[in-house]
Design an enzyme around this catalytic site. Structure first.
Site, PDB file in Angstrom:
ATOM      1  N   ASP A 123       0.718  -0.754  -0.141  1.00 25.89           N
ATOM      2  CA  ASP A 123       0.030   0.031  -0.345  1.00 25.89           C
ATOM      3  C   ASP A 123       0.806   1.418  -0.244  1.00 25.89           C
ATOM      4  O   ASP A 123       1.920   1.278   0.716  1.00 25.89           O
ATOM      5  CB  ASP A 123      -0.959  -0.054   1.047  1.00 25.89           C
ATOM      6  CG  ASP A 123      -2.067   0.749   1.170  1.00 25.89           C
ATOM      7  OD1 ASP A 123      -2.103   1.538   0.165  1.00 25.89           O
ATOM      8  OD2 ASP A 123      -3.552   0.141   1.632  1.00 25.89           O
ATOM      9  N   GLU A 179     -10.182   7.216   5.021  1.00 29.15           N
ATOM     10  CA  GLU A 179      -9.141   6.350   5.845  1.00 29.15           C
ATOM     11  C   GLU A 179      -8.750   7.579   6.903  1.00 29.15           C
ATOM     12  O   GLU A 179      -9.473   7.708   8.135  1.00 29.15           O
ATOM     13  CB  GLU A 179      -7.683   6.712   5.022  1.00 29.15           C
ATOM     14  CG  GLU A 179      -7.849   5.655   3.747  1.00 29.15           C
ATOM     15  CD  GLU A 179      -6.181   5.470   2.868  1.00 29.15           C
ATOM     16  OE1 GLU A 179      -4.724   5.077   4.020  1.00 29.15           O
ATOM     17  OE2 GLU A 179      -6.675   5.349   1.818  1.00 29.15           O
TER      18      GLU A 179
END
Length: 853
Positions: A334, A535
Site C-alpha cells: 500500500d 482513511e
C-alpha cells in the site's frame, strides 16, 4: 447460511473452511490468547490456517513461459517489475526507460492532473504507458505494464461514472448476487478507460467504529465479508472457467492483508493485538472467500500485528498466505507502506521484499531511489535472487493469466472508448437497487413511512441536495471533498429524486437549507450526516454525532416544536450515537453513503401516486448500533452485548418498531479511565512520526544520528540505553523538532479532561533566541506558546518534567478534533537539549508547569 440470495443475518455465525474448524468462533474475541507471538520460525501456520482449494492451478504452459521470460530478463528488468509508481510522479519516458511492471493512480490523481479529465484522456494515458512499456528500445523489455486504480464504489475517480453505495451500505443489503452485479458494472466502466487492475474489494472486519475506514467494511461479522468477497471478486474478474479475466473483466485485489479493521482504538494504520486464532476467524475470512473465487492479487496492510508492520511480516505474508493457504498470485504494498517497517524508509526496504512483498507501491519521487536501492540490495545478496525471481514470477503469472501479452493495447480493447457505458441507465439501475436495499429503517413512529407523495413536503438539511456529501470519501477526490453537484453528470441528489416523484404525483415540495419554509408542510424530510472523509481523516475519539456542535439536532428540534412530523435520513460512514436526533425524529433512516443515485432513496421513502408501497425497507444492520457514545466496539457475539439496536435489526415499511422517544441523551465519559497518549517513549510511538525540520520542511528521523542544515539529533541515554534523543540547533535558521501523524487525530477527550502535554527535558546548552512550543490541527491551524522562560528556569544537565495545559492551545484556536501535529519545538537560535517521554496525559498534578486556567 443463505436464504435465496440473502444472507440470513440473525443465524449463528459459521465459517466453514477445509482443514480448519471454526465451531467455537462464538467464544473468540479479538484478544483471545491462543498462540504466542514470537519469532516466526517458531510458529506452525498449519495449526490455525487452512489449505485453500483454489480454482486456478498452475498451468504448465503458463509456468513454462514464466520460466523462459525469467531466464531472459536482466536484474534491472526484474526490479522494475517490482516497482509501482504513481501517475503524478512518472512520465511516459520514465516508463520507456525503466519498464515498470505496473503503475497506479491514487485517489484524486487524474490524467494531466485534471479532475475533469475525460474518458478519452484516461484511455490516452493508458495507451501511451502501455506502448512505452512494450517499447524495448531503452530497457530491452517488452513486458506489458498494468494500471491499478482504487475503484472502490464504482469507477469513483472518473467524472460521470456510476457511484454505488459504499461497502457499509452494501453490507446492509445482504445480497451477494446484487453485489456481484455491482462489481461487474464497475469492471466494465473501468475497462472503458483502458485500466487493467482494481484495488478492491476491501474485506476488513471492523471491530471499532471509530475507525475512519469503517464504511469500507461490509460488516462487523466475518460471515458477510466472506460471502461478499467471493461475490465481488467474481464480479470483477469473471467466473473461473467461464468469463475469467476476459475483455469484460479486470484483475481484483483483496485487501488489506491483514487485520486492518481490528486495530486498537480503531486507529487507522495502528496495531491489531488479536490472537492468531482471532486473526484467522475474525479478520481473514474475506481472504478465504476472495482467494477461493480466484483473486489474483492481495494488498498488504498499513497496520501492525502485535507491534510488527504487516509489510515486513514474513510469517503472515509468506508462511501463512503463500505457503499454507497456497496463494500463487502477487502481493502488492500500500501507499509507501514499506517505509513504515522498522529499519526502512520509502526509498529503501529490503526487509519488505524478503518478507514476501512482490510489488512496492511507491508514489512520489521515492520510486527512483527505491529502484536503485533494491537493485543494489539484490546485487549484494541482501535480497536473495530466489526471492526476486519468486516475486517476478508471481507478477508475470498474473499478467499471463490476465492475457495481457495477448490482449490488444488499451485503446484497441473491445470496451475501450465506449463512453456510453460509463454512467449508463442499466448501470445506474443496478446502483439504484443497491441504494434501495441498503436503507435501514431504525424508527418509524405510528408507521409514518412510507409517505404519500401527495402531501406538502419540506426537504431540508445540508445533505439533501448534495451528491458529494451523500457519496462520501473516495469520490472523485481522495477525501471526497471540494465537489459540487456539477461534478456528477447523470447523478441525482436525494432531493432531486424526491422532487421528481412528488411533482409527478401532484404533491408539493420545497427545498430549504435551514428548515425555513414558505408554506407550512405536512411533513419534513431532513437529510443530514457526516462530512466526507477517507482513511485516517475519519478517525474519531468516540461515536457522538456532531459533538460540541449540535446544529442538525437544533434543526430537528425546531421542526418538531412546530408540530411538523420529522423524517430523518442519516448520511454516515458508520453507526453513531444519535440518541438526541432519534428522539427528535418520528422516523429515522440509516442511509449510509448511497452514492450517485439519490433517487433510490425516494423510491423507498415515498409511496407511488396511487399510495401503494413502491419498495419495502429490506436493509438490516450489518453493524450493531451503539447505545452510548463511548460504546465504540460493540459487536455481535460479544460476551456483554447491549447495543441500542442489535446486528440484523431493520424495520419494514409501515412497521412501527420499539424505539422510545425518550432515549438517554446524556453523554457519560469516564475520564478517569482515559489512558495517556504516548508520543515518544524510548522511541517514537507508531503511528506517530518524529522529524527534524529546517525552515518549513520536516524529515522523518530514521537513523540513530541524523541532521539537516539547522538541527542535529542522536540517541542518548536517560535511564536505559538510547531511551532519549539529543537535539542541537546551530542557530543558522529556523529549526524544529516535531511529532506528527499521517492523519489528524481526535483528541477531544483529553482537552475536555483538562489534560496536559508532558515531556522530559534536559537542558544542555541554553537557548539564545525565543523557543516556542506548537500544536497544529487540520485543515489549517497552528498555535504557538512561548516557552523560553520555562526552559531558561530549568537546571542545566538535569532531567526535568515540563507540563503544558492543553487549554493553552485551545484558547489559541486548536481544534482538538483534528490534531495533526501534537508537539513541535522551534527556535531560530542556538539550543541543545535532550527530550524523552513525550505524551498527552490526564492531569496528575494540581498545576501544570505552563498553566492557562
Amino acid at each position: 447460511m443463505f436464504h435465496g440470495s440473502k444472507i440470513a443475518l440473525p443465524l449463528t455465525l459459521a465459517v466453514a473452511v477445509s482443514a480448519c474448524s471454526t465451531d467455537n468462533i462464538n467464544a473468540v474475541s479479538d484478544n483471545d490468547s491462543v498462540v504466542s507471538i514470537g519469532d516466526s520460525l517458531s510458529r506452525d501456520a498449519s495449526l490455525i490456517w487452512p489449505k485453500l482449494s483454489l480454482p486456478l492451478g498452475k498451468k504448465s504452459d503458463i509456468e513454462q513461459r514464466v520460466t523462459t521470460m525469467l531466464q531472459q530478463m536482466t536484474l534491472e528488468q526484474k526490479i522494475a517489475q517490482m516497482i509501482q509508481p504513481e501517475i503524478r510522479d512518472i512520465t511516459v519516458e520514465d516508463m520507456r526507460r525503466y519498464g515498470f511492471g505496473s503503475y497506479l493512480n491514487g485517489g484524486g490523481a487524474f490524467p494531466n492532473n485534471d479532475k475533469h479529465a475525460t474518458p478519452a484522456d484516461w484511455i490516452a494515458l493508458a495507451e501511451s504507458m502501455y506502448q512505452a512499456s512494450v517499447d524495448d528500445s531503452l530497457d530491452g523489455s517488452s513486458i506489458p505494464t498494468m494500471w491499478g486504480t482504487d475503484a472502490v464504489h464504482g469507477h469513483n475517480n472518473v467524472i460521470g461514472a456510476t457511484l454505488f453505495p459504499h461497502n457499509i451500505g452494501l453490507g446492509a443489503a445482504n445480497n451477494p448476487q446484487l453485489i456481484e452485479q455491482v462489481a461487474a458494472v464497475t469492471a466494465r466502466e473501468v475497462m472503458v478507460t483502458g485500466i487493467d487492475w482494481v484495488f478492491a474489494p476491501t474485506v476488513a472486519v471492523v471491530r471499532d467504529d471509530r475507525w475512519g475506514r469503517t464504511y469500507e467494511g461490509y460488516s462487523e461479522d466475518p460471515d458477510i465479508v466472506k460471502a461478499y468477497s467471493a461475490a465481488i471478486v467474481t464480479g470483477l474478474q469473471g467466473k473461473v472457467g467461464e468469463t475469467f479475466l476476459d475483455e469484460q473483466h479486470v484483475i481484483s485485489t483483496v485487501k488489506h492483508f491483514l487485520g486492518d479493521g481490528g486495530t486498537e482504538g480503531g486507529v487507522d494504520q495502528g496495531d491489531n493485538t488479536a490472537s492468531e486464532q482471532a486473526l484467522f476467524e475474525l479478520h481473514a475470512q474475506g481472504y478465504v472467500g476472495g482467494l477461493t473465487a480466484g483473486a489474483q492479487t492481495v494488498m498488504a496492510s498499513f497496520n501492525s500485528w502485535n507491534g510488527e508492520k504487516i509489510h515486513g511480516d514474513e510469517y503472515l505474508m509468506t508462511q501463512v498466505l503463500k505457503q499454507q493457504m497456497g496463494f500463487d498470485g502477487l502481493v502488492v504494498g500500500d501507499w509507501n507502506g514499506h517505509g513504515q517497517v522498522d529499519g526502512c524508509s520509502n526509498e529503501s526496504c529490503a526487509r519488505a521484499a524478503n518478507a514476501g512483498l512482490d510489488i512496492y507501491m511507491v508514489p512520489t519521487s521515492a520510486w527512483k531511489p527505491l529502484y536503485e536501492n533494491t537493485l543494489a540490495q539484490a546485487k549484494s545478496g541482501e535480497i536473495p535472487m530466489s526471492r526476486i525471481d519468486d516475486a517476478v514470477s508471481r507478477i508475470l503469472r498474473v499478467k499471463l493469466r490476465a492475457g495481457l501479452f495477448e490482449k490488444p493495447s488499451p485503446k484497441n480493447r473491445p470496451l475501450a472508448g465506449k463512453t456510453q457505458l460509463i454512467g449508463s441507465k442499466a448501470h445506474r439501475d443496478i446502483a439504484r437497487q443497491a441504494v434501495r436495499e441498503s436503507l435501514v429503517l431504525l424508527k418509524n413512529t405510528q408507521g409514518i413511512l412510507p409517505l404519500s407523495p401527495k402531501q406538502k413536503i419540506l426537504v431540508t438539511g445540508d445533505a439533501a441536495d448534495n451528491i458529494g456529501k451523500q457519496s462520501g470519501g473516495w469520490t472523485i477526490t481522495w477525501q471526497g471533498t471540494n465537489n459540487t453537484n456539477a461534478d456528477f453528470p447523470g447523478g441525482r441528489s436525494i432531493y432531486a429524486g424526491l422532487a421528481e416523484q412528488v411533482v409527478a404525483a401532484g404533491g408539493e415540495i420545497e427545498l430549504s437549507q435551514d428548515g425555513r419554509f414558505n408554506s407550512r408542510p405536512d411533513v419534513a424530510i431532513v437529510v443530514f450526516g457526516e462530512e466526507p472523509y477517507a482513511e485516517g481523516n475519519g478517525d474519531l475519539d468516540d461515536l457522538e454525532y456532531q459533538r460540541g456542535d449540535k446544529r442538525d439536532l437544533a434543526l430537528l428540534q425546531s421542526l418538531k416544536s412546530q408540530g411538523i412530523p420529522v423524517v430523518s435520513v442519516f448520511i454516515s460512514g458508520r453507526p453513531m450515537w444519535v440518541n438526541p436526533e432519534l428522539n427528535a425524529s418520528d422516523a429515522f433512516v440509516a442511509a449510509w453513503l448511497p452514492g450517485s443515485e439519490g433517487d433510490g432513496i425516494a423510491q423507498v421513502l415515498l409511496r407511488d401516486a396511487q399510495d401503494k408501497v413502491q419498495h419495502d425497507f429490506t436493509g438490516k444492520l450489518s453493524f450493531s448500533w451503539p447505545a452510548h457514545a463511548n460504546q465504540t466496539a460493540v459487536n455481535r457475539f460479544d460476551t456483554d452485548y447491549q447495543p441500542l439496536l442489535p446486528y440484523g435489526f431493520g424495520l419494514h415499511a409501515g412497521e412501527a418498531g420499539q424505539l422510545a422517544n425518550d432515549l438517554p441523551e446524556t453523554v457519560q465519559r469516564d475520564h478517569h479511565e482515559l489512558a495517556a497518549l504516548r508520543l515518544f517513549e524510548r522511541t517514537v510511538v507508531k503511528p506517530w512520526i518524529m522529524g527534524i525540520g529546517a525552515g518549513g520542511d520536516n524529515q522523518a528521523i530514521r537513523e540513530t544520528i541524523q541532521q539537516n542544515s539547522v538541527v542535529y539529533t542522536r540517541t542518548i541515554d536517560k535511564k536505559v540505553q538510547e531511551d532519549a534523543r539529543l537535539f542541537t540547533f546551530n542557530g543558522s535558521g529556523q529549526g524544529n523538532v516535531a511529532i506528527f501523524g499521517a492523519f489528524p487525530r481526535d483528541l477531544r477527550g483529553f482537552s475536555e479532561n483538562q489534560s496536559v502535554l508532558s515531556f522530559d527535558v534536559q537542558l544542555i546548552e541554553p537557548q539564545t533566541e525565543k523557543v516556542v512550543l506548537s500544536m497544529d490541527c487540520e485543515p489549517s491551524c497552528s498555535t504557538s506558546i512561548d516557552v523560553s522562560s520555562t526552559l531558561a528556569s530549568l537546571p542545566v544537565k538535569v532531567w526535568s518534567t515540563v507540563t503544558v495545559d492543553l487549554s493553552c492551545f485551545e484558547q489559541k484556536g486548536v481544534d482538538f478534533s483534528r490534531v495533526i501535529k501534537p508537539f513541535s519545538l522551534q527556535t531560530k537560535g542556538q539550543l541543545s537539549l535532550g527530550l524523552a517521554n513525550i505524551a498527552i496525559v490526564p492531569p496528575e498534578v494540581e498545576a501544570a508547569t505552563v498553566s492557562c486556567r
